[in-house]
Motif scaffolding. Structure first.
Motif, short mmCIF file in Angstrom:
data_model
loop_
_atom_site.label_atom_id
_atom_site.label_comp_id
_atom_site.label_asym_id
_atom_site.label_seq_id
_atom_site.Cartn_x
_atom_site.Cartn_y
_atom_site.Cartn_z
N LEU A 1 0.84 -1.20 0.00
CA LEU A 1 0.00 0.00 0.00
C LEU A 1 0.87 1.24 0.00
O LEU A 1 1.76 1.39 0.84
CB LEU A 1 -0.90 -0.02 1.24
N ILE B 1 -3.95 7.16 6.44
CA ILE B 1 -3.53 5.82 6.06
C ILE B 1 -2.83 5.10 7.21
O ILE B 1 -3.03 3.89 7.42
CB ILE B 1 -2.60 5.88 4.83
N PHE C 1 -5.49 3.83 9.34
CA PHE C 1 -6.21 2.73 8.70
C PHE C 1 -5.47 1.41 8.90
O PHE C 1 -6.06 0.39 9.27
CB PHE C 1 -6.39 3.00 7.21
N GLU D 1 -6.63 -1.99 11.02
CA GLU D 1 -6.66 -3.33 10.46
C GLU D 1 -5.89 -4.32 11.34
O GLU D 1 -6.30 -5.47 11.51
CB GLU D 1 -6.08 -3.33 9.05
N LEU E 1 -8.15 6.15 -4.77
CA LEU E 1 -7.35 4.95 -4.57
C LEU E 1 -7.07 4.34 -5.95
O LEU E 1 -8.01 4.10 -6.72
CB LEU E 1 -8.09 3.95 -3.68
N THR F 1 -9.66 -4.98 1.10
CA THR F 1 -8.82 -3.89 1.58
C THR F 1 -9.17 -2.59 0.89
O THR F 1 -9.24 -1.53 1.53
CB THR F 1 -7.33 -4.22 1.37
N LYS G 1 -12.48 -1.30 2.36
CA LYS G 1 -12.35 -0.80 3.73
C LYS G 1 -11.53 0.48 3.79
O LYS G 1 -11.84 1.38 4.56
CB LYS G 1 -11.72 -1.88 4.62
N CYS G 2 -10.49 0.57 2.96
CA CYS G 2 -9.66 1.78 2.95
C CYS G 2 -10.46 2.98 2.45
O CYS G 2 -10.40 4.07 3.04
CB CYS G 2 -8.43 1.55 2.08
N ARG G 3 -11.21 2.80 1.39
CA ARG G 3 -12.04 3.89 0.86
C ARG G 3 -13.06 4.35 1.91
O ARG G 3 -13.25 5.55 2.12
CB ARG G 3 -12.76 3.44 -0.40
#
Length: 311
Positions: A99, A110, A113, A117, A279, A294, A297-299
């Protein structure tokens, strides 16, 4: 291609640079020192110039040697990633998700994030890389990253890459709490801006812009920043929060970092430069369940965090 450079030779040159001597590099690579010397001689013959200078304390690479050693470093990183992927596949584990993020986005969201996780104990591993938008795009195109979160101009299209929109933003002008410009309700004039103290972090502004370009848009002559922070976002936040300095930054993302510091965005009086936080991933990426999960969930994590400050 008879003159093509051997990737293994470039990797060996990188190890020489890292270790500082031929003997140490030979030990790390499990080769003899004469073999390593012949490798350097072969490279020097191909390039047509010296790549290193021997001294009493070891070896020092020349400018050309440093450039080639950097390519060797990347080759070594690619080989390590390939080994990690092979080990993960052989052991039935979820491969590491590579990432990438710009420095400001990493600090604003980030990093948190990835931490969330870990706390959720998801069966996924992360490799987090911070870089400029240009670096991240290059790493995506060359397969060194799986996904990257960047702030780019709207409508930016890059062949072989796809983006998924997260939020809109713009480049804003921020002033430290000690600046008299905070108390004004109108844009500062060019003279006041020309005599102000400036900080700069072009890596956070993104492609197509820079500190100098933003000053030109405001009709301000070139002003050398008091500090150019590059990737050091923590240093920038601390310096701006304790001073009367000014700085151009992505506005909505920066508000997350400057909450309760007294730093404020001030009007510029010119059309804003818009940005799109997205992204990105390779167009032909294998969006396996782990990678797709991923991305989703990141968005969601970043969209929720940005909406909390009204971006």
């Amino acid at each position: 291609m008879p003159n093509a450079l051997d990737p293994k030779h470039l990797y060996h040159l990188h190890i020489i640079f890292e270790s500082g001597s031929l003997s140490s590099a030979a030990e790390l690579l499990s080769v003899s020192q004469p073999t390593l010397s012949r490798t350097v001689s072969t490279l020097e013959a191909q390039v047509g110039r010296r790549l290193m200078v021997r001294g009493r304390s070891g070896v020092v690479l020349t400018e050309a040697g440093n450039l080639l050693a950097e390519q060797g470093r990347r080759i070594g990183a690619d080989l390590k990633q390939a080994d990690d992927l092979l080990n993960a596949l052989q052991q039935g584990r979820q491969p590491t998700i590579r990432l990438g993020a710009g420095p400001l986005l990493a600090q604003a969201g980030i990093n948190d994030f990835v931490t969330s996780e870990i706390q959720a104990q998801r069966q996924v591993n992360f490799q987090l890389q911070i870089g400029t938008a240009r670096q991240l795009v290059a790493d995506l195109l060359h397969g060194r990253l799986d996904i990257a979160v960047m702030a780019t101009p709207p409508g930016l299209r890059t062949e072989h890459l796809r983006d998924q929109h997260i939020a809109d933003d713009h480049i804003g002008l921020f002033a430290g709490p000690k600046s008299s410009l905070i108390r004004r309700n109108e844009p500062a004039d060019a003279q006041a801006l020309a005599h102000a103290k400036w900080l700069a972090v072009d890596a956070a502004i993104g492609p197509t812009s820079s500190h100098e370009k933003m000053l030109r848009q405001l009709g301000v002559p070139p002003v050398i920043p008091a500090v150019q922070f590059n990737m050091n976002i923590q240093g920038l936040v601390a310096a701006l929060a304790a001073s009367d300095a000014l700085c151009f930054l992505p506005a909505n993302v920066s508000r997350l970092l400057f909450k309760d510091t007294g730093v404020r965005e001030i009007p510029m009086g010119v059309p804003i430069e818009t940005r799109q936080i997205s992204l990105w991933h390779a167009a032909d990426a294998d969006l396996s369940s782990g990678l797709m999960d991923t991305i989703r969930k990141c968005r969601a994590f970043l969209a929720k965090r940005l909406s909390a400050i009204g971006g």
